[in-house]
Design an enzyme around this catalytic site. Structure first.
Site, PDB file in Angstrom:
ATOM      1  N   LYS A  98       0.852  -1.189   0.000  1.00 45.72           N
ATOM      2  CA  LYS A  98       0.000   0.000   0.000  1.00 45.72           C
ATOM      3  C   LYS A  98       0.886   1.236   0.000  1.00 45.72           C
ATOM      4  O   LYS A  98       1.764   1.379   0.870  1.00 45.72           O
ATOM      5  CB  LYS A  98      -0.851  -0.026   1.273  1.00 45.72           C
ATOM      6  CG  LYS A  98      -2.283   0.389   1.102  1.00 45.72           C
ATOM      7  CD  LYS A  98      -3.010   0.176   2.434  1.00 45.72           C
ATOM      8  CE  LYS A  98      -4.438   0.629   2.361  1.00 45.72           C
ATOM      9  NZ  LYS A  98      -5.063   0.612   3.699  1.00 45.72           N
TER      10      LYS A  98
HETATM   11  O1  G3P Z   1      -7.690   1.353   5.595  1.00 39.92           O
HETATM   12  C1  G3P Z   1      -8.132   2.494   4.993  1.00 39.92           C
HETATM   13  C2  G3P Z   1      -9.481   3.009   5.380  1.00 39.92           C
HETATM   14  O2  G3P Z   1     -10.422   2.026   5.158  1.00 39.92           O
HETATM   15  C3  G3P Z   1      -9.572   3.750   6.676  1.00 39.92           C
HETATM   16  O3  G3P Z   1     -10.871   3.870   7.157  1.00 39.92           O
HETATM   17  O4  G3P Z   1     -12.486   4.271   8.962  1.00 39.92           O
HETATM   18  O5  G3P Z   1     -10.118   5.012   9.265  1.00 39.92           O
HETATM   19  O6  G3P Z   1     -11.627   6.188   7.667  1.00 39.92           O
HETATM   20  P1  G3P Z   1     -11.288   4.893   8.328  1.00 39.92           P
END
Ligand code: G3P
Length: 233
Positions: free
Chosen positions: A94
């Site tokens: 990533k």
């Molecule tokens: O892993 C990336 C993403 O899905 C992060 O999500 O919930 O931290 O905005 P969030």
């Protein structure tokens, strides 16, 4: 990876956005898990060295496991990406949607390493991810919603733009907050959706399912009791 995937090409892949091994094991047991995404914030919660954590995850999941590089510098990101790929063949590196991240991503793709471009908040950024041949692009729907913009609108625009161009990069809807995000991602033709365990768990629920299931169980028990009463008589 689910074997049924081959029967239903083009269907939405379900990923967990977590590094928590117990939750990963539960989703594997359910038979619905296609892959994992992690990020530095999720890894930090688990109390294991990062390489060990990714190894534990890849020991449990055969689908893609995204592991993020962390550096302000492209050379260092490339080095970390190569190192992460030595953990397992299903590691996807990533990289952040920054100038250095895209520079590193292009070099990793050139070296045959699959990448996931993360922290994507615009269609312009998604075009850059596809241009370097990323395997996945991760638009963050929930974080777009959090600032009062339209996360699903962004997803729809990226899916439409990729279709218009014939880009092969898979659209991985990320930062999902609730089952409606997952349903809409499927409806729009996203390739994958990554979600916290709590959201995946909620995909199962409907009150009428619970009521119906309780009634079936109750009726079954009464039926068995009546049969055994008749046998004794
Ligand atoms: O892993 C990336 C993403 O899905 C992060 O999500 O919930 O931290 O905005 P969030």
């Amino acid at each position: 990876m689910r074997e049924s995937r081959d029967l239903y090409g083009g269907t939405l892949k379900l990923f967990l956005d977590t590094a928590h091994l117990a939750d990963i094991e539960t989703a594997v047991r359910w038979g619905i898990l296609d892959g994992i995404t992690t990020n530095p914030s999720l890894a930090a919660k688990e109390g294991l060295a990062f390489r060990d954590l990714i190894r534990e995850i890849t020991d449990r999941v055969s689908g893609p496991v995204s592991a993020e590089v962390v550096s302000p510098d492209a050379d260092e990101m490339v080095r970390q990406g190569h190192d992460l790929r030595t953990i397992a063949d299903n590691v996807v590196v990533k990289v952040p949607m920054t100038r250095e991240g895209i520079t590193a991503g292009a070099r990793l793709v050139e070296a045959g390493i699959p990448i996931n471009v993360t922290l994507v908040f615009s269609t312009a950024q998604a075009i850059l991810a596809a241009t370097i041949g990323a395997t996945f692009v991760s638009p963050f729907l929930g974080r777009v919603d959090d600032i009062g913009n339209d996360g699903l609108g962004l997803l729809s625009d990226i899916v439409g733009t990729y279709a218009a161009q014939g880009y092969e990069t898979e659209v991985l809807a990320a930062s999902l907050r609730h089952p409606v995000h997952v349903v809409e991602a499927a409806r729009m033709g996203a390739d994958a959706a990554t979600m916290p365990f709590a959201v995946m768990d909620k995909l199962f629920d409907h009150p009428l399912t619970d009521i119906g299931n309780e009634r079936f169980n109750r009726d079954w028990e009464a039926y068995q009791a009546a049969l055994s009463g008749r046998a004794k008589a």
